[in-house]
Write a protein that holds these residues in place. Structure first.
Motif, mmCIF file in Angstrom:
data_model
loop_
_atom_site.group_PDB
_atom_site.id
_atom_site.type_symbol
_atom_site.label_atom_id
_atom_site.label_comp_id
_atom_site.label_asym_id
_atom_site.label_seq_id
_atom_site.Cartn_x
_atom_site.Cartn_y
_atom_site.Cartn_z
ATOM 1 N N ILE A 63 55.396 19.537 26.838
ATOM 2 C CA ILE A 63 54.811 20.277 28.310
ATOM 3 C C ILE A 63 56.004 19.393 29.452
ATOM 4 O O ILE A 63 55.769 19.803 30.802
ATOM 5 N N GLU A 64 56.360 18.480 29.162
ATOM 6 C CA GLU A 64 57.163 17.547 30.065
ATOM 7 C C GLU A 64 58.514 18.074 30.004
ATOM 8 O O GLU A 64 58.949 18.717 31.738
ATOM 9 N N GLY A 65 58.590 18.550 29.067
ATOM 10 C CA GLY A 65 60.178 19.510 28.915
ATOM 11 C C GLY A 65 60.355 20.630 30.084
ATOM 12 O O GLY A 65 60.918 20.972 30.721
ATOM 13 N N LEU A 66 58.932 21.780 29.342
ATOM 14 C CA LEU A 66 58.933 22.739 29.973
ATOM 15 C C LEU A 66 58.583 23.321 31.718
ATOM 16 O O LEU A 66 59.413 23.668 32.116
ATOM 17 N N CYS A 67 58.262 22.154 32.145
ATOM 18 C CA CYS A 67 57.479 21.744 33.055
ATOM 19 C C CYS A 67 58.383 21.424 34.046
ATOM 20 O O CYS A 67 59.203 21.895 35.276
ATOM 21 N N THR A 68 59.600 20.526 33.615
ATOM 22 C CA THR A 68 60.959 20.327 33.887
ATOM 23 C C THR A 68 62.176 21.469 33.479
ATOM 24 O O THR A 68 62.848 21.233 35.329
ATOM 25 N N MET A 69 62.332 22.045 33.584
ATOM 26 C CA MET A 69 62.831 22.994 33.346
ATOM 27 C C MET A 69 62.582 24.432 33.856
ATOM 28 O O MET A 69 63.149 25.108 34.844
ATOM 29 N N THR A 70 61.687 24.567 34.370
ATOM 30 C CA THR A 70 60.896 25.772 34.837
ATOM 31 C C THR A 70 61.128 25.019 36.555
ATOM 32 O O THR A 70 61.502 25.920 37.461
ATOM 33 N N PHE A 71 60.535 24.133 37.057
ATOM 34 C CA PHE A 71 61.047 22.987 38.162
ATOM 35 C C PHE A 71 62.417 23.377 38.395
ATOM 36 O O PHE A 71 62.718 23.275 39.824
ATOM 37 N N SER A 72 63.981 23.355 37.564
ATOM 38 C CA SER A 72 65.062 23.631 37.976
ATOM 39 C C SER A 72 65.086 24.822 38.205
ATOM 40 O O SER A 72 66.383 24.690 39.522
ATOM 41 N N VAL A 73 64.917 25.656 37.906
ATOM 42 C CA VAL A 73 64.831 26.918 38.949
ATOM 43 C C VAL A 73 64.530 27.078 39.783
ATOM 44 O O VAL A 73 65.103 27.684 40.657
ATOM 45 N N VAL A 74 62.982 26.440 40.384
ATOM 46 C CA VAL A 74 62.700 26.376 41.863
ATOM 47 C C VAL A 74 63.157 25.857 42.712
ATOM 48 O O VAL A 74 63.463 25.914 43.683
ATOM 49 N N ALA A 75 64.293 24.528 42.714
ATOM 50 C CA ALA A 75 65.064 23.872 43.244
ATOM 51 C C ALA A 75 66.204 24.937 43.544
ATOM 52 O O ALA A 75 66.730 24.302 44.631
ATOM 53 N N PHE A 76 66.432 25.931 42.003
ATOM 54 C CA PHE A 76 67.921 26.255 42.457
ATOM 55 C C PHE A 76 67.887 27.058 43.625
ATOM 56 O O PHE A 76 68.470 28.050 44.454
ATOM 57 N N LEU A 77 66.445 27.727 43.642
ATOM 58 C CA LEU A 77 66.099 28.798 44.660
ATOM 59 C C LEU A 77 65.819 28.552 45.902
ATOM 60 O O LEU A 77 66.405 29.079 46.052
ATOM 61 N N LEU A 78 65.401 27.526 45.854
ATOM 62 C CA LEU A 78 64.618 26.687 47.180
ATOM 63 C C LEU A 78 66.089 25.663 48.315
ATOM 64 O O LEU A 78 65.969 25.832 49.418
#
Length: 321
Positions: A225-240
């Protein structure tokens, strides 16, 4: 006031500018005016507009960086939480193998930090930060597939590499948006995310340990759960996250100009400065650099607080290892 390359405030602190700067008073407010060597005005920094710009930076950049650091801290501390749920028993650890797993993280953490820092300077901080976050999130997910001590040690090694320059790059990134006098408060808010992670990490772990369905051990769900959330937010951070202040798409053209010139007045860094390894290595010519490095190496084995804070819930075992 006359134009100058160096100016001092009322407290005597000197500042160096990349352009000639004059401080003029208009409508009861002091404004920085950037000028050329011939006295031609380049840009006038309006304090009211600058305040609005800072508010936009704070709302856009700080929450994302704080959340990134929160995930970074969570991924460091989850091993200790998993230990309480039977990680050692599942992987059949013997003797001091758990302590070795803790310690191996910091070897690549120290060795690869300078190289990732150079990469951030050369290729862009946002790109490298988000790539690092995606990588250590993926390494966290990979713990789900670990079957023995060797597999977990290999993952911890690459996890240390991926997280090594995260904090220094975040600090450098903020220097490209904020003046030196504005940095302390922002860095304090950002660093508070690690304390939030310490409080939140235990609750998250407890929730994951209540998952009793499926074929996975309950501690493996924590990493998943922590790893998937981290990977997802890395994409969000790259876009924002903006590449730099002068190219931020959420600002108007006038605000981008203001963001560009205000950093030239007073900043800890030079925006879009070309990286030169020879210039970077000049820091080792200063005796104070070796003094600070020696003191840090001397203190690290005596005060393993970082190891305790991020990795272990068993203080006695870490100190006696």
């Amino acid at each position: 006031m006359s134009d100058s390359r160096s100016s001092s405030d009322s407290k005597g602190a000197s500042r160096r500018f990349s352009k000639d700067v004059a401080v003029v008073e208009e409508d009861g407010l002091e404004k920085d005016v950037l000028t050329t060597s011939t006295g031609e005005t380049v840009f006038t920094i309006d304090p009211a507009a600058e305040k609005r710009l800072l508010w936009k930076f704070d709302l856009r950049i700080l929450p994302i960086l704080a959340t990134m650091y929160l995930f970074n801290a969570l991924d460091k501390s989850n091993l200790g939480n998993a230990k309480t749920a039977g990680l050692e028993k599942t992987l059949k650890f013997e003797n001091n193998q758990y302590n070795i797993i803790l310690s191996v993280f910091f070897v690549p953490y120290v060795l690869t930090a300078p190289f990732l820092g150079i990469a951030g300077k050369k290729y862009g901080v946002t790109r490298v930060l988000c790539a690092m976050m995606l990588t250590f999130g993926f390494m966290t997910v990979m713990v789900v597939a670990v079957k023995n001590f060797s597999g977990l040690m290999a993952i911890r090694w690459f996890l240390g590499m991926a997280e090594s320059a995260f904090f220094p790059l975040v600090i450098y990134y903020q220097t490209t948006f904020y003046r030196r006098t504005e940095l302390a408060r922002r860095l304090a808010l950002f660093y508070a995310a690690s304390n939030i992670a310490s409080a939140f990490g235990g609750l998250l772990a407890y929730g994951c340990f209540q998952i009793k369905t499926g074929s996975l051990a309950d501690w493996r769900y924590l990493f998943l759960i922590e790893g998937l959330c981290t990977m997802t937010f890395s994409v969000v951070a790259f876009l924002l996250l903006p590449y730099n202040a002068a190219e931020a798409k959420f600002l108007t053209e006038e605000e981008r100009q203001l963001a560009k010139y205000r950093i030239q007045v007073d900043s800890s860094s030079i925006v879009n400065e070309k990286f030169e390894l020879r210039s970077a290595m000049k820091i080792f010519k200063h005796p104070t650099s070796w003094l600070i490095l020696g003191k840090a190496l001397q203190a690290s084995p005596e005060h393993p607080l970082q190891v305790l804070d991020h990795n272990s819930k068993d203080s006695i075992k870490v100190f006696t290892y």
